[in-house]
Design a protein around this motif. Structure first.
Motif, PDB file in Angstrom:
ATOM      1  N   LEU A   1       0.829  -1.208   0.000  1.00 11.98           N
ATOM      2  CA  LEU A   1       0.000   0.000   0.000  1.00 11.98           C
ATOM      3  C   LEU A   1       0.861   1.254   0.000  1.00 11.98           C
ATOM      4  O   LEU A   1       0.556   2.220  -0.700  1.00 11.98           O
ATOM      5  N   PHE A   2       1.946   1.224   0.775  1.00 12.53           N
ATOM      6  CA  PHE A   2       2.857   2.362   0.755  1.00 12.53           C
ATOM      7  C   PHE A   2       3.497   2.503  -0.625  1.00 12.53           C
ATOM      8  O   PHE A   2       3.647   3.612  -1.142  1.00 12.53           O
ATOM      9  N   GLY A   3       3.844   1.381  -1.236  1.00 16.16           N
ATOM     10  CA  GLY A   3       4.384   1.402  -2.597  1.00 16.16           C
ATOM     11  C   GLY A   3       3.386   1.962  -3.588  1.00 16.16           C
ATOM     12  O   GLY A   3       3.749   2.695  -4.509  1.00 16.16           O
TER      13      GLY A   3
ATOM     14  N   LEU B   1      -5.978  -5.546  -5.424  1.00 20.27           N
ATOM     15  CA  LEU B   1      -7.389  -5.938  -5.334  1.00 20.27           C
ATOM     16  C   LEU B   1      -7.598  -7.397  -5.738  1.00 20.27           C
ATOM     17  O   LEU B   1      -8.369  -8.121  -5.105  1.00 20.27           O
ATOM     18  N   ILE B   2      -6.898  -7.835  -6.762  1.00 25.21           N
ATOM     19  CA  ILE B   2      -6.991  -9.238  -7.191  1.00 25.21           C
ATOM     20  C   ILE B   2      -6.479 -10.147  -6.083  1.00 25.21           C
ATOM     21  O   ILE B   2      -7.081 -11.190  -5.793  1.00 25.21           O
ATOM     22  N   GLU B   3      -5.389  -9.744  -5.459  1.00 28.05           N
ATOM     23  CA  GLU B   3      -4.844 -10.529  -4.350  1.00 28.05           C
ATOM     24  C   GLU B   3      -5.859 -10.632  -3.205  1.00 28.05           C
ATOM     25  O   GLU B   3      -6.053 -11.703  -2.634  1.00 28.05           O
ATOM     26  N   LEU B   4      -6.511  -9.540  -2.884  1.00 28.96           N
ATOM     27  CA  LEU B   4      -7.508  -9.546  -1.812  1.00 28.96           C
ATOM     28  C   LEU B   4      -8.703 -10.439  -2.146  1.00 28.96           C
ATOM     29  O   LEU B   4      -9.280 -11.069  -1.264  1.00 28.96           O
ATOM     30  N   GLN B   5      -9.066 -10.491  -3.415  1.00 28.88           N
ATOM     31  CA  GLN B   5     -10.197 -11.338  -3.820  1.00 28.88           C
ATOM     32  C   GLN B   5      -9.893 -12.812  -3.567  1.00 28.88           C
ATOM     33  O   GLN B   5     -10.806 -13.607  -3.396  1.00 28.88           O
ATOM     34  N   GLY B   6      -8.630 -13.156  -3.518  1.00 24.72           N
ATOM     35  CA  GLY B   6      -8.236 -14.537  -3.314  1.00 24.72           C
ATOM     36  C   GLY B   6      -8.190 -14.967  -1.856  1.00 24.72           C
ATOM     37  O   GLY B   6      -7.894 -16.116  -1.561  1.00 24.72           O
ATOM     38  N   TRP B   7      -8.488 -14.056  -0.953  1.00 23.16           N
ATOM     39  CA  TRP B   7      -8.472 -14.415   0.468  1.00 23.16           C
ATOM     40  C   TRP B   7      -9.511 -15.475   0.756  1.00 23.16           C
ATOM     41  O   TRP B   7     -10.615 -15.471   0.206  1.00 23.16           O
TER      42      TRP B   7
ATOM     43  N   ILE C   1     -14.987  -7.964   8.932  1.00 18.16           N
ATOM     44  CA  ILE C   1     -15.519  -6.647   8.578  1.00 18.16           C
ATOM     45  C   ILE C   1     -14.394  -5.731   8.096  1.00 18.16           C
ATOM     46  O   ILE C   1     -14.573  -4.956   7.158  1.00 18.16           O
ATOM     47  N   ASN C   2     -13.202  -5.860   8.712  1.00 19.39           N
ATOM     48  CA  ASN C   2     -12.068  -5.040   8.272  1.00 19.39           C
ATOM     49  C   ASN C   2     -11.649  -5.372   6.844  1.00 19.39           C
ATOM     50  O   ASN C   2     -11.205  -4.502   6.102  1.00 19.39           O
ATOM     51  N   TYR C   3     -11.784  -6.625   6.454  1.00 22.72           N
ATOM     52  CA  TYR C   3     -11.475  -7.010   5.074  1.00 22.72           C
ATOM     53  C   TYR C   3     -12.374  -6.244   4.103  1.00 22.72           C
ATOM     54  O   TYR C   3     -11.893  -5.676   3.123  1.00 22.72           O
ATOM     55  N   TYR C   4     -13.670  -6.244   4.374  1.00 27.05           N
ATOM     56  CA  TYR C   4     -14.601  -5.575   3.466  1.00 27.05           C
ATOM     57  C   TYR C   4     -14.387  -4.074   3.447  1.00 27.05           C
ATOM     58  O   TYR C   4     -14.441  -3.448   2.376  1.00 27.05           O
ATOM     59  N   ILE C   5     -14.113  -3.492   4.592  1.00 29.47           N
ATOM     60  CA  ILE C   5     -13.810  -2.053   4.627  1.00 29.47           C
ATOM     61  C   ILE C   5     -12.557  -1.768   3.814  1.00 29.47           C
ATOM     62  O   ILE C   5     -12.526  -0.841   2.998  1.00 29.47           O
ATOM     63  N   LEU C   6     -11.527  -2.582   4.012  1.00 27.94           N
ATOM     64  CA  LEU C   6     -10.270  -2.436   3.277  1.00 27.94           C
ATOM     65  C   LEU C   6     -10.506  -2.550   1.769  1.00 27.94           C
ATOM     66  O   LEU C   6     -10.077  -1.697   0.989  1.00 27.94           O
ATOM     67  N   TYR C   7     -11.214  -3.578   1.374  1.00 25.19           N
ATOM     68  CA  TYR C   7     -11.447  -3.818  -0.053  1.00 25.19           C
ATOM     69  C   TYR C   7     -12.205  -2.661  -0.701  1.00 25.19           C
ATOM     70  O   TYR C   7     -11.833  -2.175  -1.766  1.00 25.19           O
TER      71      TYR C   7
ATOM     72  N   LYS D   1     -12.556   0.470   0.394  1.00 27.16           N
ATOM     73  CA  LYS D   1     -11.769   1.703   0.405  1.00 27.16           C
ATOM     74  C   LYS D   1     -10.750   1.681  -0.735  1.00 27.16           C
ATOM     75  O   LYS D   1     -10.595   2.674  -1.450  1.00 27.16           O
ATOM     76  N   LEU D   2     -10.055   0.548  -0.885  1.00 28.37           N
ATOM     77  CA  LEU D   2      -9.082   0.453  -1.964  1.00 28.37           C
ATOM     78  C   LEU D   2      -9.749   0.559  -3.333  1.00 28.37           C
ATOM     79  O   LEU D   2      -9.214   1.187  -4.250  1.00 28.37           O
ATOM     80  N   SER D   3     -10.921  -0.011  -3.465  1.00 29.56           N
ATOM     81  CA  SER D   3     -11.645   0.041  -4.741  1.00 29.56           C
ATOM     82  C   SER D   3     -12.025   1.462  -5.128  1.00 29.56           C
ATOM     83  O   SER D   3     -12.189   1.763  -6.309  1.00 29.56           O
ATOM     84  N   SER D   4     -12.158   2.331  -4.154  1.00 24.54           N
ATOM     85  CA  SER D   4     -12.570   3.708  -4.435  1.00 24.54           C
ATOM     86  C   SER D   4     -11.407   4.624  -4.793  1.00 24.54           C
ATOM     87  O   SER D   4     -11.628   5.766  -5.204  1.00 24.54           O
ATOM     88  N   LEU D   5     -10.178   4.165  -4.659  1.00 22.05           N
ATOM     89  CA  LEU D   5      -9.016   5.037  -4.842  1.00 22.05           C
ATOM     90  C   LEU D   5      -8.962   5.709  -6.210  1.00 22.05           C
ATOM     91  O   LEU D   5      -8.474   6.836  -6.322  1.00 22.05           O
ATOM     92  N   ARG D   6      -9.440   5.052  -7.237  1.00 30.10           N
ATOM     93  CA  ARG D   6      -9.397   5.621  -8.596  1.00 30.10           C
ATOM     94  C   ARG D   6     -10.125   6.959  -8.700  1.00 30.10           C
ATOM     95  O   ARG D   6      -9.850   7.751  -9.586  1.00 30.10           O
TER      96      ARG D   6
END
Length: 85
Positions: free
Chosen positions: A17-19, A38-44, A51-57, A59-64
């Protein structure tokens, strides 16, 4: 997965994420990097999808769609979520 393995993975994901933030700031191909995360997270495994997973996913999806200041703060929010798992 052991607690140590989860902690190690979360640290690796924080580094990614820092990268991602660095790629964004340097105006490089950050969207491809974001997609790979995002693809990596989908493989979890479903058992790790707290709940933190869904919040993380989501939030990351909205970055664009975010301006820089919100992009940056969202990245740090996500890193904090990874510390709270």
């Amino acid at each position: 997965m052991t607690d140590a393995a989860i902690e190690g993975y979360n640290n690796k994901l924080k580094n990614k994420l820092f990268g991602l933030l660095c790629e964004y700031e340097k105006d490089r191909e950050w969207e491809k990097f974001l997609d790979s995360i995002l693809i990596e997270l989908q493989g979890w495994d479903d058992s790790r999808k707290t709940i933190n997973y869904y919040i993380l996913y989501y939030k990351l999806s909205s970055l664009r769609y975010l301006k820089y200041e919100y992009f940056r703060s969202t990245i740090f929010d996500c890193m904090t979520l990874l510390g709270g798992d």
